[in-house]
Design an enzyme around this catalytic site. Structure first.
Site, PDB file in Angstrom:
ATOM      1  N   GLN A   1     -72.607 -55.918 -16.279  1.00  0.00           N
ATOM      2  CA  GLN A   1     -71.813 -55.940 -17.507  1.00  0.00           C
ATOM      3  C   GLN A   1     -70.617 -56.828 -17.260  1.00  0.00           C
ATOM      4  O   GLN A   1     -70.117 -56.917 -16.144  1.00  0.00           O
ATOM      5  CB  GLN A   1     -71.388 -54.522 -17.917  1.00  0.00           C
ATOM      6  CG  GLN A   1     -72.561 -53.677 -18.420  1.00  0.00           C
ATOM      7  CD  GLN A   1     -72.161 -52.255 -18.732  1.00  0.00           C
ATOM      8  OE1 GLN A   1     -71.897 -51.488 -17.824  1.00  0.00           O
ATOM      9  NE2 GLN A   1     -72.136 -51.910 -20.005  1.00  0.00           N
ATOM     10  N   SER A   2     -70.143 -57.496 -18.297  1.00  0.00           N
ATOM     11  CA  SER A   2     -69.216 -58.610 -18.118  1.00  0.00           C
ATOM     12  C   SER A   2     -67.791 -58.199 -17.781  1.00  0.00           C
ATOM     13  O   SER A   2     -67.079 -58.935 -17.102  1.00  0.00           O
ATOM     14  CB  SER A   2     -69.202 -59.492 -19.373  1.00  0.00           C
ATOM     15  OG  SER A   2     -70.478 -60.033 -19.612  1.00  0.00           O
TER      16      SER A   2
END
Length: 228
Positions: free
Chosen positions: A21-22
């Site tokens: 996830q960023s």
């Protein structure tokens, strides 16, 4: 996911589930995405892999190429060693959002005949059509990231033109609704800030200023906005 029979030679290798996830905020708040990504372990077993590894070292890290990704580096190392039969992810764009990493990964997958598997299907980078599709996915992902950056930058510029932009300020400075940026209203904090700058002008070094104030046992008051 569509089912495609994989060669027995690949099933003897390990399947790698790449979880990413960023941002840290996504890691904390978007738990559903994490759950769906970890569920790919069962998908790998359903396809016939007995050895399934999860790489989640890059949770909270962008794939733009501007930050280190130890998980991605581990994946590349396993590919180079010929240990990987397939890489599973919700969307291939999770693997990389910059052309350098993306095409390097595809090149390695092609050399060892590893598959890339996402919700849309199973891709064999050795086949021209599959490689073309993966290349398009990577290009679209990189383009999308650039569009998002441009929109965010223009939004910041728009707020700045209106005089409403509020960036993070150094500790003991706060934004006042009427006057803008100013010192903390606590008189003790203001005096401490003035003392620090005064000592810095005398000594000319941030390190010497810190050491001098430490020797004097100076205690910095807690800011009124609660920041440490």
């Amino acid at each position: 996911m569509t089912h495609v029979d994989l060669p027995a030679s690949l099933l003897k290798r390990k399947a790698v589930v790449y979880v990413r996830q960023s941002t840290p905020a996504q890691v904390q708040l978007n738990r559903e995405s994490q759950r769906r990504q970890y569920e790919l372990v069962e998908e790998a077993r359903r396809r016939g892999f007995r050895d399934v590894e999860v790489i989640d070292d890059d949770l909270g890290r962008s794939a733009s190429g501007t930050v280190a990704r130890p998980g991605f580096d581990k994946l590349v190392a396993w590919l180079c060693a010929g240990d990987v039969g397939a890489i599973l992810c919700l969307d291939a764009s999770r693997l990389a959002r910059n052309g350098r990493d993306w095409h390097h990964l595809l090149e390695l997958c092609g050399l060892v005949e590893a598959r890339v598997i996402d919700l849309d299907g199973v891709y064999n980078p050795c086949r021209p059509n599959d490689r073309l599709l993966l290349g398009m996915k990577g290009s679209i992902s990189e383009f999308e990231l650039n569009i998002l950056r441009t929109r965010m930058y223009e939004a910041v510029r728009s707020k700045a033109r209106r005089g409403e932009l509020r960036i993070g300020v150094p500790i003991d400075y706060i934004w006042h609704r009427e006057i803008g940026l100013g010192l903390d209203p606590d008189a003790r904090v203001q005096e401490a800030v003035r003392q620090i700058f005064s000592r810095f002008r005398q000594l000319g070094s941030a390190r010497q200023t810190h050491l001098a104030l430490h020797r004097e046992g100076m205690h910095f008051p807690r800011p009124s906005d609660g920041r440490n």
